[in-house]
Design a protein around this motif. Structure first.
Motif, PDB file in Angstrom:
ATOM      1  N   GLN A  15       0.874  -1.257  -0.157  1.00 61.36           N
ATOM      2  CA  GLN A  15       0.092  -0.208   0.137  1.00 61.36           C
ATOM      3  C   GLN A  15       0.978   1.210   0.045  1.00 61.36           C
ATOM      4  O   GLN A  15       1.797   1.144   0.829  1.00 61.36           O
ATOM      5  CB  GLN A  15      -0.870   0.044   1.307  1.00 61.36           C
ATOM      6  N   VAL A  16       0.479   2.271  -0.749  1.00 59.97           N
ATOM      7  CA  VAL A  16       1.146   3.319  -0.844  1.00 59.97           C
ATOM      8  C   VAL A  16       0.241   4.527  -0.424  1.00 59.97           C
ATOM      9  O   VAL A  16      -1.030   4.570  -1.033  1.00 59.97           O
ATOM     10  CB  VAL A  16       1.682   3.707  -2.403  1.00 59.97           C
ATOM     11  N   THR A  17       0.346   5.582   0.503  1.00 63.80           N
ATOM     12  CA  THR A  17      -0.566   6.499   0.974  1.00 63.80           C
ATOM     13  C   THR A  17       0.172   8.115   0.954  1.00 63.80           C
ATOM     14  O   THR A  17       1.295   8.161   1.231  1.00 63.80           O
ATOM     15  CB  THR A  17      -0.653   6.449   2.508  1.00 63.80           C
ATOM     16  N   ILE A  18      -0.653   8.832   0.216  1.00 68.73           N
ATOM     17  CA  ILE A  18      -0.158  10.405   0.088  1.00 68.73           C
ATOM     18  C   ILE A  18      -1.404  11.153   0.757  1.00 68.73           C
ATOM     19  O   ILE A  18      -2.459  10.841   0.596  1.00 68.73           O
ATOM     20  CB  ILE A  18      -0.151  10.511  -1.311  1.00 68.73           C
ATOM     21  N   ALA A  19      -0.961  11.990   1.771  1.00 67.52           N
ATOM     22  CA  ALA A  19      -2.000  12.750   2.648  1.00 67.52           C
ATOM     23  C   ALA A  19      -1.357  14.136   2.590  1.00 67.52           C
ATOM     24  O   ALA A  19      -0.277  14.214   2.647  1.00 67.52           O
ATOM     25  CB  ALA A  19      -2.044  12.161   3.874  1.00 67.52           C
ATOM     26  N   ASN A  20      -2.146  15.018   2.722  1.00 64.92           N
ATOM     27  CA  ASN A  20      -1.979  16.492   3.097  1.00 64.92           C
ATOM     28  C   ASN A  20      -3.214  17.028   3.908  1.00 64.92           C
ATOM     29  O   ASN A  20      -4.237  16.677   3.954  1.00 64.92           O
ATOM     30  CB  ASN A  20      -1.555  17.157   1.725  1.00 64.92           C
ATOM     31  N   VAL A  21      -2.585  18.045   4.858  1.00 68.63           N
ATOM     32  CA  VAL A  21      -3.539  18.907   5.650  1.00 68.63           C
ATOM     33  C   VAL A  21      -3.115  20.201   5.206  1.00 68.63           C
ATOM     34  O   VAL A  21      -2.070  20.701   5.127  1.00 68.63           O
ATOM     35  CB  VAL A  21      -3.298  18.744   7.021  1.00 68.63           C
ATOM     36  N   TYR A  22      -4.368  20.997   5.017  1.00 65.75           N
ATOM     37  CA  TYR A  22      -4.063  22.684   4.599  1.00 65.75           C
ATOM     38  C   TYR A  22      -4.819  23.452   5.777  1.00 65.75           C
ATOM     39  O   TYR A  22      -5.911  23.300   5.871  1.00 65.75           O
ATOM     40  CB  TYR A  22      -4.621  22.936   3.233  1.00 65.75           C
ATOM     41  N   ALA A  23      -4.137  24.061   6.436  1.00 70.64           N
ATOM     42  CA  ALA A  23      -4.638  25.147   7.325  1.00 70.64           C
ATOM     43  C   ALA A  23      -5.615  26.342   6.782  1.00 70.64           C
ATOM     44  O   ALA A  23      -4.796  27.297   6.074  1.00 70.64           O
ATOM     45  CB  ALA A  23      -3.734  25.525   8.523  1.00 70.64           C
ATOM     46  N   LEU A  30      -8.478  21.590   5.881  1.00 67.00           N
ATOM     47  CA  LEU A  30      -8.856  20.801   5.212  1.00 67.00           C
ATOM     48  C   LEU A  30      -7.816  19.677   4.978  1.00 67.00           C
ATOM     49  O   LEU A  30      -6.616  19.836   5.083  1.00 67.00           O
ATOM     50  CB  LEU A  30      -8.853  21.546   3.671  1.00 67.00           C
ATOM     51  N   TYR A  31      -8.237  18.345   4.854  1.00 70.95           N
ATOM     52  CA  TYR A  31      -7.363  17.196   4.451  1.00 70.95           C
ATOM     53  C   TYR A  31      -7.744  16.450   3.362  1.00 70.95           C
ATOM     54  O   TYR A  31      -8.860  16.546   2.926  1.00 70.95           O
ATOM     55  CB  TYR A  31      -7.293  16.415   5.855  1.00 70.95           C
ATOM     56  N   ALA A  32      -6.991  15.954   2.624  1.00 72.03           N
ATOM     57  CA  ALA A  32      -6.882  14.658   1.551  1.00 72.03           C
ATOM     58  C   ALA A  32      -5.964  13.665   1.943  1.00 72.03           C
ATOM     59  O   ALA A  32      -4.947  13.847   2.196  1.00 72.03           O
ATOM     60  CB  ALA A  32      -7.052  15.358   0.428  1.00 72.03           C
ATOM     61  N   ASP A  33      -6.479  12.660   1.462  1.00 70.66           N
ATOM     62  CA  ASP A  33      -5.528  11.322   1.634  1.00 70.66           C
ATOM     63  C   ASP A  33      -5.918  10.488   0.485  1.00 70.66           C
ATOM     64  O   ASP A  33      -7.331   9.863   0.095  1.00 70.66           O
ATOM     65  CB  ASP A  33      -6.155  10.628   3.141  1.00 70.66           C
ATOM     66  N   VAL A  34      -5.079   9.817  -0.199  1.00 71.02           N
ATOM     67  CA  VAL A  34      -5.161   9.010  -1.361  1.00 71.02           C
ATOM     68  C   VAL A  34      -4.409   7.512  -1.004  1.00 71.02           C
ATOM     69  O   VAL A  34      -3.252   7.656  -0.688  1.00 71.02           O
ATOM     70  CB  VAL A  34      -4.916   9.273  -2.687  1.00 71.02           C
ATOM     71  N   MET A  35      -5.190   6.507  -1.017  1.00 71.59           N
ATOM     72  CA  MET A  35      -4.477   5.147  -0.808  1.00 71.59           C
ATOM     73  C   MET A  35      -4.684   4.334  -1.728  1.00 71.59           C
ATOM     74  O   MET A  35      -5.786   4.121  -2.371  1.00 71.59           O
ATOM     75  CB  MET A  35      -4.969   4.714   0.661  1.00 71.59           C
ATOM     76  N   ALA A  63     -11.555  13.027   1.801  1.00 77.71           N
ATOM     77  CA  ALA A  63     -11.235  14.292   2.035  1.00 77.71           C
ATOM     78  C   ALA A  63     -12.409  14.957   2.950  1.00 77.71           C
ATOM     79  O   ALA A  63     -13.355  14.327   2.935  1.00 77.71           O
ATOM     80  CB  ALA A  63     -11.466  14.813   0.575  1.00 77.71           C
ATOM     81  N   GLY A  64     -11.949  15.898   3.690  1.00 75.64           N
ATOM     82  CA  GLY A  64     -12.712  16.383   4.645  1.00 75.64           C
ATOM     83  C   GLY A  64     -12.223  17.815   5.454  1.00 75.64           C
ATOM     84  O   GLY A  64     -11.210  18.233   4.827  1.00 75.64           O
ATOM     85  N   ILE A  65     -13.057  18.197   6.081  1.00 79.22           N
ATOM     86  CA  ILE A  65     -12.540  19.222   7.038  1.00 79.22           C
ATOM     87  C   ILE A  65     -12.580  18.889   8.310  1.00 79.22           C
ATOM     88  O   ILE A  65     -13.410  18.467   8.777  1.00 79.22           O
ATOM     89  CB  ILE A  65     -13.647  20.391   6.730  1.00 79.22           C
ATOM     90  N   HIS A  66     -11.560  19.388   9.276  1.00 83.83           N
ATOM     91  CA  HIS A  66     -11.412  19.359  10.650  1.00 83.83           C
ATOM     92  C   HIS A  66     -11.765  20.566  11.046  1.00 83.83           C
ATOM     93  O   HIS A  66     -11.131  21.812  10.763  1.00 83.83           O
ATOM     94  CB  HIS A  66     -10.023  19.043  10.914  1.00 83.83           C
ATOM     95  N   HIS A  67     -12.610  20.765  12.182  1.00 79.34           N
ATOM     96  CA  HIS A  67     -12.809  22.096  12.696  1.00 79.34           C
ATOM     97  C   HIS A  67     -12.908  21.682  14.384  1.00 79.34           C
ATOM     98  O   HIS A  67     -13.607  21.004  14.711  1.00 79.34           O
ATOM     99  CB  HIS A  67     -14.306  22.784  12.227  1.00 79.34           C
TER     100      HIS A  67
END
Length: 69
Positions: A15-23, A30-35, A63-67
């Motif tokens: 498995q390969v995972t790429i993720a990022n979080v943007y404030a 905001l977050y995004a994750d591809v597996m 993908a989603g939003i953390h608040h």
């Protein structure tokens, strides 16, 4: 970014995972994750928490939003 490979009972899963979080602010992100998972032939891809695929390959996009309140 991360990657892992495991073997069990003669089968192999990678498995390969790429993720990022943007404030957006101090309290909102905001977050995004591809597996992407590839299993050996005869095995079923099964990403933890998502469930089994109908084949030996599986791609998951989250993908989603953390608040914070």
């Amino acid at each position: 970014m991360g990657a892992w490979t495991t073997t069990f009972a003669g089968e192999r899963w990678t498995q390969v995972t790429i993720a990022n979080v943007y404030a957006l602010s101090k309290l909102t992100q905001l977050y995004a994750d591809v597996m992407v998972e590839q299993a050996s032939s005869g095995a079923v891809a099964n990403t933890l928490g998502i469930g089994p695929s109908s084949s030996n390959r599986q791609t998951v996009v989250l993908a989603g939003i953390h608040h914070l309140f």
